[in-house]
Design a protein around this motif. Sequence first.
Motif, mmCIF file in Angstrom:
data_model
loop_
_atom_site.group_PDB
_atom_site.id
_atom_site.type_symbol
_atom_site.label_atom_id
_atom_site.label_comp_id
_atom_site.label_asym_id
_atom_site.label_seq_id
_atom_site.Cartn_x
_atom_site.Cartn_y
_atom_site.Cartn_z
ATOM 1 N N UNK A 91 0.850 -1.194 0.000
ATOM 2 C CA UNK A 91 0.000 0.000 0.000
ATOM 3 C C UNK A 91 0.886 1.246 0.000
ATOM 4 N N UNK A 92 0.666 2.140 -0.967
ATOM 5 C CA UNK A 92 1.492 3.336 -1.133
ATOM 6 C C UNK A 92 0.699 4.588 -0.782
ATOM 7 N N UNK A 93 1.301 5.460 0.012
ATOM 8 C CA UNK A 93 0.674 6.729 0.382
ATOM 9 C C UNK A 93 1.704 7.849 0.295
ATOM 10 N N UNK A 94 1.227 9.041 0.014
ATOM 11 C CA UNK A 94 2.076 10.233 0.055
ATOM 12 C C UNK A 94 2.182 10.676 1.505
ATOM 13 N N UNK A 95 3.410 10.783 2.023
ATOM 14 C CA UNK A 95 3.582 11.147 3.429
ATOM 15 C C UNK A 95 4.147 12.548 3.604
ATOM 16 N N UNK A 96 4.496 13.212 2.497
ATOM 17 C CA UNK A 96 5.003 14.575 2.608
ATOM 18 C C UNK A 96 5.391 15.127 1.255
ATOM 19 N N UNK A 148 21.359 32.717 -10.606
ATOM 20 C CA UNK A 148 21.288 31.273 -10.812
ATOM 21 C C UNK A 148 22.233 30.505 -9.892
ATOM 22 N N UNK A 149 22.824 31.211 -8.926
ATOM 23 C CA UNK A 149 23.672 30.523 -7.951
ATOM 24 C C UNK A 149 22.792 30.023 -6.808
ATOM 25 N N UNK A 150 22.565 28.720 -6.785
ATOM 26 C CA UNK A 150 21.710 28.129 -5.768
ATOM 27 C C UNK A 150 22.451 27.105 -4.938
ATOM 28 N N UNK A 151 21.709 26.213 -4.313
ATOM 29 C CA UNK A 151 22.298 25.138 -3.509
ATOM 30 C C UNK A 151 21.436 23.892 -3.653
ATOM 31 N N UNK A 152 22.040 22.762 -3.409
ATOM 32 C CA UNK A 152 21.310 21.539 -3.096
ATOM 33 C C UNK A 152 21.490 21.319 -1.609
ATOM 34 N N UNK A 153 20.435 20.926 -0.932
ATOM 35 C CA UNK A 153 20.426 20.944 0.534
ATOM 36 C C UNK A 153 20.123 19.567 1.117
ATOM 37 N N UNK A 154 20.845 19.236 2.169
ATOM 38 C CA UNK A 154 20.554 18.038 2.962
ATOM 39 C C UNK A 154 19.897 18.481 4.258
ATOM 40 N N UNK A 155 18.706 17.983 4.534
ATOM 41 C CA UNK A 155 17.979 18.347 5.751
ATOM 42 C C UNK A 155 17.516 17.088 6.474
ATOM 43 N N UNK A 156 17.449 17.216 7.790
ATOM 44 C CA UNK A 156 16.935 16.114 8.610
ATOM 45 C C UNK A 156 15.486 16.401 8.985
ATOM 46 N N UNK A 157 14.670 15.369 8.900
ATOM 47 C CA UNK A 157 13.266 15.477 9.282
ATOM 48 C C UNK A 157 12.913 14.347 10.248
ATOM 49 N N UNK A 158 11.807 14.518 10.938
ATOM 50 C CA UNK A 158 11.273 13.474 11.806
ATOM 51 C C UNK A 158 9.947 12.981 11.227
ATOM 52 N N UNK A 159 9.768 11.675 11.225
ATOM 53 C CA UNK A 159 8.480 11.121 10.806
ATOM 54 C C UNK A 159 7.567 11.004 12.016
ATOM 55 N N UNK A 160 6.322 11.412 11.860
ATOM 56 C CA UNK A 160 5.343 11.281 12.932
ATOM 57 C C UNK A 160 5.019 9.804 13.172
ATOM 58 N N UNK A 161 4.233 9.547 14.200
ATOM 59 C CA UNK A 161 3.875 8.166 14.529
ATOM 60 C C UNK A 161 3.127 7.485 13.389
ATOM 61 N N UNK A 163 3.804 7.992 10.311
ATOM 62 C CA UNK A 163 4.778 7.996 9.215
ATOM 63 C C UNK A 163 4.659 9.200 8.288
ATOM 64 N N UNK A 164 3.849 10.180 8.609
ATOM 65 C CA UNK A 164 3.832 11.402 7.815
ATOM 66 C C UNK A 164 5.046 12.261 8.165
ATOM 67 N N UNK A 165 5.462 13.104 7.212
ATOM 68 C CA UNK A 165 6.648 13.935 7.388
ATOM 69 C C UNK A 165 6.318 15.143 8.257
ATOM 70 N N UNK A 166 7.050 15.305 9.343
ATOM 71 C CA UNK A 166 6.861 16.444 10.229
ATOM 72 C C UNK A 166 7.667 17.620 9.673
ATOM 73 N N UNK A 167 6.990 18.524 8.970
ATOM 74 C CA UNK A 167 7.680 19.643 8.319
ATOM 75 C C UNK A 167 8.339 20.572 9.335
ATOM 76 N N UNK A 168 7.733 20.710 10.508
ATOM 77 C CA UNK A 168 8.285 21.614 11.520
ATOM 78 C C UNK A 168 9.576 21.087 12.137
ATOM 79 N N UNK A 169 9.879 19.820 11.911
ATOM 80 C CA UNK A 169 11.073 19.224 12.510
ATOM 81 C C UNK A 169 12.332 19.446 11.681
#
Length: 247
Positions: A91-96, A148-161, A163-169
């Motif tokens: 089963x596939x769901x969008x989590x964020x 046009x000078x940008x970045x690619x970014x690595x960010x850490x997130x927390x998944x809620x209970x 499994x949805x993505x906690x954007x505030x984290x």
Amino acid sequence: MSSHPHHPRARRPFAAAAALLLAATAGTVTVAATSVPASAHPILASDFQQVELARGVAETGEPMSLAVLPDRSVLHTARNGTLRRTDAAGATTVIGTLPVYTHDEEGLQGVGVDPGFASNRHIYLYYAPPLSTPAGDAPATGSDFSAWQGVNRLSRFTLNADFTLNQASKVDVLDVPADRGCAATSAATSTSTPRATSTCPPATTPTRSTRPATRRSTSAPTATPGTTRSAAPATRTTCGARSCGSR
């Protein structure tokens, strides 16, 4: 003619001691048995099965990378910024969803699972944030390409209970400089520094310079999936009047 007297009795203690030593030594000698190497278990095709978990644009989008969680569910990214989870039952769901810059092959790229996910529920996403980069291609000529000078970014997130993505984290860990607006192939794996190759407009022989990656935070664990803690310098290729493509 003189002769030395023989003392056979004096030799007897030495002979007895030697015999005792040999007996003691013989009692401690053991013969090691020849060990037989364990045979490897044969690999049989019948021991495995291919299980399809997700298929098509509706369930994968434009798929970029995946990572497996401890519960055997799979996180997978789509370039448009969508993060999906497919459970072990399929089963596939969008989590964020992340807002991303999607010119050429930019967008949401890598996903990695923290080694301590069972307790901290941390994951890592590598993506191109929108910033204020203009849409479309950068001009082939000119003198100011700072937009046009940008970045690619690595960010850490927390998944809620659930499994949805906690954007505030979100915690930004690493920025990799990226000159946008020209054809580029972005990539990031769970075991290497993010990298990319670039194709620039035809010009004279390219010259190379370096621009170091920018560290944004030191709060990430030592073993950060998708990158290394010591950022390797990013490589820029200068083509004609402008520079394009980095990482």
